[in-house]
Enzyme design. Structure first.
Site, PDB file in Angstrom:
ATOM      1  N   ARG A  12       0.927  -1.250   0.118  1.00 17.19           N
ATOM      2  CA  ARG A  12       0.050   0.122  -0.224  1.00 17.19           C
ATOM      3  C   ARG A  12       0.597   1.274   0.070  1.00 17.19           C
ATOM      4  O   ARG A  12       2.112   1.213   0.462  1.00 17.19           O
ATOM      5  CB  ARG A  12      -0.965  -0.204   1.474  1.00 17.19           C
ATOM      6  CG  ARG A  12      -1.519  -0.999   1.238  1.00 17.19           C
ATOM      7  CD  ARG A  12      -2.739  -1.150   2.427  1.00 17.19           C
ATOM      8  NE  ARG A  12      -2.073  -0.734   3.805  1.00 17.19           N
ATOM      9  CZ  ARG A  12      -2.727  -0.058   4.513  1.00 17.19           C
ATOM     10  NH1 ARG A  12      -4.413   0.446   4.456  1.00 17.19           N
ATOM     11  NH2 ARG A  12      -2.519  -0.224   5.848  1.00 17.19           N
ATOM     12  N   ALA A  83       7.808  -0.058   6.239  1.00 14.25           N
ATOM     13  CA  ALA A  83       6.787  -0.386   6.939  1.00 14.25           C
ATOM     14  C   ALA A  83       6.661   0.555   8.308  1.00 14.25           C
ATOM     15  O   ALA A  83       7.869   0.867   8.900  1.00 14.25           O
ATOM     16  CB  ALA A  83       6.844  -1.591   7.588  1.00 14.25           C
ATOM     17  N   GLY A  84       5.749   1.209   8.550  1.00 14.24           N
ATOM     18  CA  GLY A  84       5.400   2.012   9.454  1.00 14.24           C
ATOM     19  C   GLY A  84       4.075   2.429  10.079  1.00 14.24           C
ATOM     20  O   GLY A  84       3.140   2.211   9.343  1.00 14.24           O
ATOM     21  N   GLN A 144       3.175  13.752  18.083  1.00 17.91           N
ATOM     22  CA  GLN A 144       3.800  12.813  17.603  1.00 17.91           C
ATOM     23  C   GLN A 144       5.211  12.508  18.381  1.00 17.91           C
ATOM     24  O   GLN A 144       6.129  12.165  17.771  1.00 17.91           O
ATOM     25  CB  GLN A 144       4.095  13.047  15.925  1.00 17.91           C
ATOM     26  CG  GLN A 144       3.114  12.781  15.139  1.00 17.91           C
ATOM     27  CD  GLN A 144       3.358  12.344  13.681  1.00 17.91           C
ATOM     28  OE1 GLN A 144       4.190  13.217  13.147  1.00 17.91           O
ATOM     29  NE2 GLN A 144       2.954  11.113  13.173  1.00 17.91           N
ATOM     30  N   TYR A 147       6.226   8.928  17.033  1.00 16.40           N
ATOM     31  CA  TYR A 147       6.739   8.704  15.669  1.00 16.40           C
ATOM     32  C   TYR A 147       7.672   9.499  15.403  1.00 16.40           C
ATOM     33  O   TYR A 147       8.927   9.147  14.711  1.00 16.40           O
ATOM     34  CB  TYR A 147       5.394   9.207  14.913  1.00 16.40           C
ATOM     35  CG  TYR A 147       5.463   8.918  13.226  1.00 16.40           C
ATOM     36  CD1 TYR A 147       5.278   7.879  12.899  1.00 16.40           C
ATOM     37  CD2 TYR A 147       6.113   9.877  12.343  1.00 16.40           C
ATOM     38  CE1 TYR A 147       5.295   7.529  11.310  1.00 16.40           C
ATOM     39  CE2 TYR A 147       6.067   9.777  11.164  1.00 16.40           C
ATOM     40  CZ  TYR A 147       5.546   8.658  10.573  1.00 16.40           C
ATOM     41  OH  TYR A 147       5.653   8.454   9.158  1.00 16.40           O
ATOM     42  N   PRO A 177      10.255  11.701   3.743  1.00 15.87           N
ATOM     43  CA  PRO A 177       9.173  12.292   3.148  1.00 15.87           C
ATOM     44  C   PRO A 177       8.502  13.213   3.851  1.00 15.87           C
ATOM     45  O   PRO A 177       8.437  13.200   5.198  1.00 15.87           O
ATOM     46  CB  PRO A 177       8.105  11.002   2.725  1.00 15.87           C
ATOM     47  CG  PRO A 177       9.023   9.860   2.955  1.00 15.87           C
ATOM     48  CD  PRO A 177      10.071  10.280   4.109  1.00 15.87           C
ATOM     49  N   GLY A 178       7.870  14.243   3.013  1.00 14.25           N
ATOM     50  CA  GLY A 178       6.892  15.149   3.864  1.00 14.25           C
ATOM     51  C   GLY A 178       5.415  14.514   3.708  1.00 14.25           C
ATOM     52  O   GLY A 178       5.545  13.482   3.843  1.00 14.25           O
ATOM     53  N   ILE A 180       2.613  12.898   2.042  1.00 15.77           N
ATOM     54  CA  ILE A 180       2.373  12.215   0.872  1.00 15.77           C
ATOM     55  C   ILE A 180       1.024  12.019   0.748  1.00 15.77           C
ATOM     56  O   ILE A 180       0.424  11.383   1.766  1.00 15.77           O
ATOM     57  CB  ILE A 180       3.343  11.212   0.572  1.00 15.77           C
ATOM     58  CG1 ILE A 180       4.724  11.643   0.931  1.00 15.77           C
ATOM     59  CG2 ILE A 180       3.170  10.397  -0.604  1.00 15.77           C
ATOM     60  CD1 ILE A 180       5.469  12.420   0.095  1.00 15.77           C
TER      61      ILE A 180
HETATM   62  N1  CAA Z   1       0.905  23.280  17.240  1.00 10.02           N
HETATM   63  C1  CAA Z   1       0.389  24.035  18.193  1.00 10.02           C
HETATM   64  N2  CAA Z   1      -0.941  23.703  18.819  1.00 10.02           N
HETATM   65  C2  CAA Z   1      -1.445  22.694  18.122  1.00 10.02           C
HETATM   66  C3  CAA Z   1      -1.017  21.986  17.096  1.00 10.02           C
HETATM   67  C4  CAA Z   1       0.270  22.517  16.638  1.00 10.02           C
HETATM   68  N3  CAA Z   1       0.757  21.777  15.630  1.00 10.02           N
HETATM   69  N4  CAA Z   1      -1.971  21.043  16.489  1.00 10.02           N
HETATM   70  C5  CAA Z   1      -2.915  21.281  17.348  1.00 10.02           C
HETATM   71  N5  CAA Z   1      -2.738  22.000  18.352  1.00 10.02           N
HETATM   72  C6  CAA Z   1      -3.570  22.682  19.416  1.00 10.02           C
HETATM   73  C7  CAA Z   1      -5.043  22.844  18.777  1.00 10.02           C
HETATM   74  O1  CAA Z   1      -5.157  24.108  18.311  1.00 10.02           O
HETATM   75  C8  CAA Z   1      -5.893  22.681  20.149  1.00 10.02           C
HETATM   76  O2  CAA Z   1      -5.844  23.750  20.728  1.00 10.02           O
HETATM   77  P1  CAA Z   1      -7.156  24.471  21.697  1.00 10.02           P
HETATM   78  O3  CAA Z   1      -7.665  23.397  22.470  1.00 10.02           O
HETATM   79  O4  CAA Z   1      -6.582  25.771  22.261  1.00 10.02           O
HETATM   80  O5  CAA Z   1      -8.023  24.651  20.422  1.00 10.02           O
HETATM   81  C9  CAA Z   1      -5.012  21.754  20.971  1.00 10.02           C
HETATM   82  O6  CAA Z   1      -3.815  21.764  20.376  1.00 10.02           O
HETATM   83  C10 CAA Z   1      -5.487  20.175  20.771  1.00 10.02           C
HETATM   84  O7  CAA Z   1      -5.645  19.872  19.309  1.00 10.02           O
HETATM   85  P2  CAA Z   1      -6.825  18.592  18.938  1.00 10.02           P
HETATM   86  O8  CAA Z   1      -7.981  19.393  19.046  1.00 10.02           O
HETATM   87  O9  CAA Z   1      -6.204  18.569  17.347  1.00 10.02           O
HETATM   88  O10 CAA Z   1      -6.386  17.548  19.804  1.00 10.02           O
HETATM   89  P3  CAA Z   1      -6.797  16.174  19.846  1.00 10.02           P
HETATM   90  O11 CAA Z   1      -6.361  15.600  21.054  1.00 10.02           O
HETATM   91  O12 CAA Z   1      -8.156  15.882  19.398  1.00 10.02           O
HETATM   92  O13 CAA Z   1      -5.646  15.765  18.615  1.00 10.02           O
HETATM   93  C11 CAA Z   1      -3.701  15.156  17.608  1.00 10.02           C
HETATM   94  C12 CAA Z   1      -4.373  15.806  18.851  1.00 10.02           C
HETATM   95  C13 CAA Z   1      -4.020  13.742  17.449  1.00 10.02           C
HETATM   96  C14 CAA Z   1      -2.132  15.544  17.683  1.00 10.02           C
HETATM   97  C15 CAA Z   1      -4.274  16.008  16.308  1.00 10.02           C
HETATM   98  O14 CAA Z   1      -4.053  17.240  16.366  1.00 10.02           O
HETATM   99  C16 CAA Z   1      -3.347  15.331  15.096  1.00 10.02           C
HETATM  100  O15 CAA Z   1      -3.904  14.329  14.454  1.00 10.02           O
HETATM  101  N6  CAA Z   1      -2.564  16.162  14.450  1.00 10.02           N
HETATM  102  C17 CAA Z   1      -1.779  15.738  13.191  1.00 10.02           C
HETATM  103  C18 CAA Z   1      -0.547  15.195  13.523  1.00 10.02           C
HETATM  104  C19 CAA Z   1       0.241  14.519  12.416  1.00 10.02           C
HETATM  105  O16 CAA Z   1       0.387  15.580  11.599  1.00 10.02           O
HETATM  106  N7  CAA Z   1       0.519  13.460  11.936  1.00 10.02           N
HETATM  107  C20 CAA Z   1       1.100  12.931  10.950  1.00 10.02           C
HETATM  108  C21 CAA Z   1       0.544  11.909  10.401  1.00 10.02           C
HETATM  109  S1  CAA Z   1       1.059  11.261   8.934  1.00 10.02           S
HETATM  110  C22 CAA Z   1       2.763  10.961   9.075  1.00 10.02           C
HETATM  111  O17 CAA Z   1       3.221  10.897  10.155  1.00 10.02           O
HETATM  112  C23 CAA Z   1       3.301  10.662   7.733  1.00 10.02           C
HETATM  113  C24 CAA Z   1       4.629  11.583   7.686  1.00 10.02           C
HETATM  114  O18 CAA Z   1       5.768  11.168   7.941  1.00 10.02           O
HETATM  115  C25 CAA Z   1       4.639  12.855   7.308  1.00 10.02           C
END
Ligand code: CAA
Length: 240
Positions: A12, A83-84, A144, A147, A177-178, A180
């Protein structure tokens, strides 16, 4: 020259694109996958690429399956540790299990696969290992710690093993990667993802094929002088 290549998490997303690209280069490609039998069956039917099911976080399973693949198809010269998993969450909500699974699979998987294949590459005097890191291992990411730590670990692991392989014709590189366009990124809540994409200078998510093309170069004969490097492919989101 045709070689045997293993791509972990190969049925995938980014892994699938890497499998197809390496197959196009003429290699005999094997994909590993963790659990989605249906997707793996469809992948093999569509591509002719065999898919083996095992958990890359399981040390013995890596050794056993790599030995099995080598006995059936020949020595493994190319390994793509792709894998991750993610178990995103802010630290105060993250469980030990969320931490441990990500470290065990994402970082432990690289060690396990290297233990299974690097000694043979070293003996034969040729090998290519490409570890898929992440922009979030370079820059960190809110939610993260697991991660980002595992991916950052992959970047260190790459540089250390590259030093051990260099004299034996074995290159070890990482790609960071950024964001994707894959199922993993699609799982990020939409409003959060929109904010992330808004910060990508190129103005869009990357495509899996854009990672696969870099893997093709790093694993080629022409890539022999490139080792210990981390190639950032992130649309300019983090210039490192
Ligand atoms: N910087 C500062 N504050 C942040 C923030 C950030 N980057 N992201 C969220 N916040 C704040 C929100 O604004 C919120 O503040 P308020 O309560 O004052 O509104 C607070 O933090 C809580 O945020 P959430 O409602 O999103 O909290 P949650 O507990 O529901 O979810 C989370 C937290 C699971 C981390 C969710 O924000 C999330 O999924 N974030 C994305 C994480 C991400 O980028 N993952 C990448 C996955 S893909 C990958 O990893 C592949 C790769 O290699 C690139």
């Amino acid at each position: 020259m045709a070689r045997v290549a293993i791509v972990t998490g190969g049925t995938r997303g980014i892994g699938q694109a890497i499998c197809l690209r390496l197959q196009k280069q003429g290699h005999l490609v094997i994909a590993s996958y963790a659990g989605n039998d249906e997707k793996a069956k469809a992948f093999t039917a569509a591509t002719g690429i065999s898919a083996y099911r095992w958990d890359v976080g399981d040390h013995e399973a890596c050794i056993h399956n790599c030995n099995d693949i080598a006995a059936t198809h020949g020595p493994i010269d190319i390994v793509i540790n792709n894998a991750g998993v993610t178990r995103d969450g802010v630290l105060h909500k993250m469980t030990f299990d969320d931490w441990n699974e990500v470290m065990r699979i994402n970082l432990g998987g690289c060690f396990n696969m290297a233990k299974a294949t690097f000694p043979g590459m070293r003996e034969r005097g040729w090998g290519r290992i490409v570890n898929i890191g992440s922009i979030n291992g370079q820059a960190g990411q809110y939610g993260q710690v697991n991660y980002a730590a595992a991916k950052s670990g992959i970047h260190g692991f790459t540089k250390a093993l590259a030093q051990e392989g260099a004299r034996y014709g074995v290159t070890v590189n990482a790609i960071a990667p950024g964001y994707i366009d894959t199922d993993m990124v699609a799982a990020v809540p939409q409003p959060v993802l929109e904010k992330i994409v808004a910060k990508i200078p190129v103005g869009r998510l990357g495509q899996a094929e854009e990672i696969a093309r870099a893997v093709a170069f790093l694993t080629s004969e022409n890539g022999g002088f490139v080792t210990g490097s981390t190639m950032s492919i992130n649309g300019g989101q983090h210039m490192y």
